[in-house]
Design a protein around this motif. Structure first.
Motif: not given
Length: 371
Positions: A125-127, A130-131, A208
């Motif tokens: 999940l990438t935001v 950040k991964k 994270e």
């Protein structure tokens, strides 16, 4: 019984334009009962609280004192206090001991771990930059340079477990292997929580990913974690505690409000306070454990007219401690002796305020009263 904030109840009642007598009649109790609620001498039942809220058209959170499982005056969680004193409970684990403790619970081989970590990394999940991935907590390793882990703190997190309230654990990814960067206590809490669950209920953790080429790079990132972080201030803690009706802070506020002393962290400013006070942890602790001594010291400062100094705050821990220490030596005559030789704003500003330590202030006041 439901613990309520009597000051807030008074405020809400007056805001509703209702007297104590009027509220008592609607609630079906004596007027003295409402007075007892508002002064903290007694607390209403849950049923009575619900009825008060209905009458005043307020929410229960407006007046209920909450127990958040933490003693702010002791800077210690209640679960922490229980396990800190428990015999046979291992309080601290070094990084090596922590890794060995996890390894004892790993029921898979290195090949399975590598495969599952690799599969999770394929669809992170990438935001922003950040991964994140979800993973079995036993796949996370403890580098031997990590700080020691307080297992009592981990137990406290486990017993008050709520995944939505905790940040993801940060891990370094080095050569396909995960190493904890930040959140070792949370990692331990997840593992302990899983030990209590059935096989089908085991929890995965959200981590994270911090990519590092080498362990040396990971160490440098770890050491630089504090840069740019601002710790929560005393004022931040006070305002949050008051908003949450937390008992330690409410006790502190009630004492100083009663003497019309401005609490520096309060956003509401008094029109003509006799002085100000900063909500330090020591004073917060004193308000909880020795409220009568604290009130007595406040009265002594008022009687000495030290609060006549508008620029130099007289309600400090140092002044309170020294006055009470002197009274323990000289008894009930202490205040009279001090009023004779050490009273007034001018004396306070010239002799008391410049002093830097309890010992110096004690010597100065002793010298003055022995002249």
């Amino acid at each position: 019984m439901c613990k309520i904030n009597g000051v807030k109840l008074t405020e809400m009642r007056e805001k509703a334009g209702m007297s104590q007598n009027a509220l008592a009649k609607k609630l079906g109790v004596a007027e003295s009962t409402i007075s007892n609620y508002e002064t903290g001498r007694s607390n209403p039942s849950e049923e009575k609280v619900d009825k008060i809220c209905f009458i005043l058209k307020i929410n229960k959170d407006d007046i209920e004192i909450h127990d958040v499982g933490y003693s702010f005056s002791d800077s210690m969680g209640k679960t922490y206090e229980k396990y800190r004193r428990a015999k046979g409970f291992r309080h601290y684990m070094t990084s090596v001991d922590f890794e060995n403790w996890i390894n004892e619970q790993r029921d898979f081989d290195a090949e399975m771990e590598t495969s599952e970590v690799s599969n999770a990394l394929r669809y992170p999940l990438t935001v922003g930059n950040k991964k994140y991935i979800t993973i079995n907590p036993l796949f996370v390793h403890i580098p031997d340079w990590q700080r020691s882990t307080d297992m009592v703190k981990a137990k406290e997190i486990e017993e008050n477990f709520n995944e939505s309230k905790f940040d993801p654990i940060k891990v370094f990814l080095i050569d396909g292997k995960l190493y904890v960067a930040d959140g070792a206590h949370r990692l331990a809490a997840f593992i302990m929580k899983n030990n209590l669950l059935g096989k089908a209920e085991k929890l995965k953790i959200l981590v994270e990913i911090i990519d590092c080429k080498t362990m040396c790079e990971a160490v440098l990132v770890f050491l630089g974690q504090q840069a740019g972080r601002k710790p929560m201030s005393v004022s931040d803690m006070y305002r949050a505690g008051i908003e949450a009706n937390e008992e330690d802070y409410i006790n502190f506020k009630m004492i100083f409000d009663a003497y019309n002393i401005q609490i520096s962290a309060d956003l509401n400013r008094k029109e003509n306070p006799i002085g100000k006070v900063t909500p330090t942890m020591n004073l917060l602790r004193m308000a909880k454990r020795r409220p009568e001594s604290l009130k007595h010291a406040i009265v002594m400062i008022k009687e000495l007219n030290w609060c006549g100094s508008t620029e130099k705050n007289a309600f400090t821990q140092r002044n309170i401690n020294v006055l009470l220490k002197m009274e323990s030596i000289h008894g009930t005559e202490t205040l009279n002796l001090l009023k004779k030789h050490c009273s007034g704003a001018a004396f306070y500003e010239s002799k008391v305020f410049p002093v830097k330590s309890n010992a110096q202030l004690f010597d100065i006041l002793e010298s003055e009263i022995n002249k």
